[in-house]
Write a protein that holds these residues in place. Structure first.
Motif, PDB file in Angstrom:
ATOM      1  N   UNK A 235     -32.323  28.495 -44.275  1.00 47.12           N
ATOM      2  CA  UNK A 235     -32.618  29.870 -44.655  1.00 47.12           C
ATOM      3  C   UNK A 235     -32.327  30.856 -43.537  1.00 47.12           C
ATOM      4  N   UNK A 236     -32.236  32.111 -43.933  1.00 41.54           N
ATOM      5  CA  UNK A 236     -31.974  33.190 -43.003  1.00 41.54           C
ATOM      6  C   UNK A 236     -33.288  33.797 -42.505  1.00 41.54           C
ATOM      7  N   UNK A 237     -33.840  34.743 -43.223  1.00 51.23           N
ATOM      8  CA  UNK A 237     -35.059  35.432 -42.784  1.00 51.23           C
ATOM      9  C   UNK A 237     -36.312  34.743 -43.299  1.00 51.23           C
ATOM     10  N   UNK A 238     -36.372  34.540 -44.602  1.00 52.93           N
ATOM     11  CA  UNK A 238     -37.543  33.922 -45.219  1.00 52.93           C
ATOM     12  C   UNK A 238     -37.215  32.485 -45.622  1.00 52.93           C
ATOM     13  N   UNK A 239     -38.243  31.682 -45.846  1.00 55.27           N
ATOM     14  CA  UNK A 239     -38.056  30.235 -45.951  1.00 55.27           C
ATOM     15  C   UNK A 239     -38.187  29.701 -47.377  1.00 55.27           C
ATOM     16  N   UNK A 240     -38.327  30.588 -48.358  1.00 52.46           N
ATOM     17  CA  UNK A 240     -38.612  30.100 -49.712  1.00 52.46           C
ATOM     18  C   UNK A 240     -37.462  29.302 -50.309  1.00 52.46           C
ATOM     19  N   UNK A 241     -36.211  29.605 -49.925  1.00 53.52           N
ATOM     20  CA  UNK A 241     -35.088  28.848 -50.468  1.00 53.52           C
ATOM     21  C   UNK A 241     -35.151  27.390 -50.014  1.00 53.52           C
ATOM     22  N   UNK A 242     -35.481  27.154 -48.745  1.00 54.20           N
ATOM     23  CA  UNK A 242     -35.631  25.779 -48.265  1.00 54.20           C
ATOM     24  C   UNK A 242     -36.791  25.089 -48.956  1.00 54.20           C
ATOM     25  N   UNK A 243     -37.864  25.836 -49.209  1.00 50.37           N
ATOM     26  CA  UNK A 243     -39.026  25.242 -49.873  1.00 50.37           C
ATOM     27  C   UNK A 243     -38.678  24.881 -51.321  1.00 50.37           C
ATOM     28  N   UNK A 244     -37.979  25.771 -52.029  1.00 44.58           N
ATOM     29  CA  UNK A 244     -37.628  25.525 -53.424  1.00 44.58           C
ATOM     30  C   UNK A 244     -36.727  24.297 -53.553  1.00 44.58           C
ATOM     31  N   UNK A 245     -35.745  24.164 -52.657  1.00 42.97           N
ATOM     32  CA  UNK A 245     -34.763  23.091 -52.777  1.00 42.97           C
ATOM     33  C   UNK A 245     -35.071  21.893 -51.870  1.00 42.97           C
ATOM     34  N   UNK A 246     -36.224  21.904 -51.243  1.00 41.33           N
ATOM     35  CA  UNK A 246     -36.680  20.739 -50.483  1.00 41.33           C
ATOM     36  C   UNK A 246     -35.900  20.434 -49.219  1.00 41.33           C
ATOM     37  N   UNK A 247     -35.236  21.436 -48.653  1.00 42.72           N
ATOM     38  CA  UNK A 247     -34.445  21.186 -47.448  1.00 42.72           C
ATOM     39  C   UNK A 247     -35.222  21.477 -46.164  1.00 42.72           C
ATOM     40  N   UNK A 248     -36.528  21.620 -46.294  1.00 41.86           N
ATOM     41  CA  UNK A 248     -37.372  21.795 -45.103  1.00 41.86           C
ATOM     42  C   UNK A 248     -38.393  20.668 -44.976  1.00 41.86           C
ATOM     43  N   UNK A 249     -38.170  19.558 -45.680  1.00 42.82           N
ATOM     44  CA  UNK A 249     -39.160  18.471 -45.693  1.00 42.82           C
ATOM     45  C   UNK A 249     -39.392  17.881 -44.309  1.00 42.82           C
ATOM     46  N   UNK A 250     -38.302  17.673 -43.550  1.00 46.00           N
ATOM     47  CA  UNK A 250     -38.447  17.123 -42.214  1.00 46.00           C
ATOM     48  C   UNK A 250     -39.260  18.032 -41.323  1.00 46.00           C
TER      49      UNK A 250
END
Length: 269
Positions: A235-250
């Motif tokens: 993500x750029x500024x906010x993190x909701x896209x990573x949260x929605x698509x599960x790319x912040x699990x680590x």
């Protein structure tokens, strides 16, 4: 306050053309905000100041820092400035103006909020695509030369990436054709955000401690520390896209372990 801003703006549009303000003025503001906000982090790192807030213990060498600055000046004058000049007719066609009256703060705020939302969406997918094997190797790996980022590394990238991800920043204004003062304010906020995200320090006063879903330096520093196949946090500024698509699990797993008093090696993520 409003009258002072209008008076200053009246002086600008009286003494400079639309082209000069939109292209050369925008470039000057970008360079000023970028280097004035980014250079202090080089000083902090070299002097060891505020070290307790540094996310990584590793420091960059002076040679690596100087290389970054030299390349940035080359990219800014060789890529950014020509793009600003060439895109001027497009912005004018879409309705961008510099004349008085200035837009209301309500209009400015709504437009900038829209720019942040759209930029987050476009940047996330563009950044994620850049982490595919071929594009990472030939393009995005330049940005990841600095596994320990500092403020100025935010714009250190391959020229193709500057154009590719720069599209995420300008698409909102290109669609809406804002007043030039709105475009300048958006540019300043975007520069300050990306410099902060790459600064390498997590302070008690960092925005990520107060704004829900705001990424900031801690979130993005994790992205730079890991191999491209394991990084996430696109993500750029906010993190909701990573949260929605599960790319912040680590990243979330690491934070959960750290908050529980455990330590984990990044290579295990």
């Amino acid at each position: 306050m409003a009258s002072m801003i209008e008076s200053a703006w009246s002086y600008l549009i009286t003494h400079f053309s639309d082209f000069q303000l939109a292209c050369l003025g925008s470039f000057f503001i970008h360079e000023s905000v970028f280097f004035l906000s980014g250079l202090p982090f080089i000083l902090f790192e070299r002097a060891g100041w505020l070290h307790k807030y540094k996310i990584q213990t590793k420091n960059n060498t002076p040679a690596a820092q100087e290389k970054c600055i030299t390349r940035l000046l080359l990219y800014h004058f060789g890529v950014n400035l020509p793009v600003m000049i060439l895109s001027y007719p497009v912005f004018r066609h879409m309705g961008m103006r510099s004349s008085l009256p200035l837009p209301s703060w309500k209009v400015i705020s709504i437009q900038i909020i829209f720019y942040f939302i759209l930029e987050d969406f476009v940047f996330y997918w563009g950044h994620r695509i850049l982490h595919t094997k071929w594009l990472y190797k030939h393009v995005h790996s330049v940005h990841h030369e600095y596994a320990t980022p500092f403020g100025l590394t935010s714009e250190y990238a391959h020229p193709a990436e500057i154009l590719f991800l720069g599209f995420a920043t300008i698409i909102g204004p290109a669609i809406t054709g804002p007043h030039l003062i709105t475009l300048w304010l958006w540019m300043v906020l975007r520069v300050l955000e990306t410099v902060e995200a790459h600064c390498g320090y997590h302070f008690p006063w960092s925005l990520s401690n107060f704004l829900p879903l705001y990424g900031g330096a801690d979130f993005h520093d994790y992205h730079h520390r890991l191999l491209y196949t394991k990084s996430g946090n696109y993500s750029s500024t906010f993190v909701y896209m990573d949260w929605i698509f599960g790319t912040d699990k680590g990243y979330r797993k690491l934070k959960a372990l750290m908050s529980g008093g455990s330590e984990v090696e990044l290579k295990e993520m």
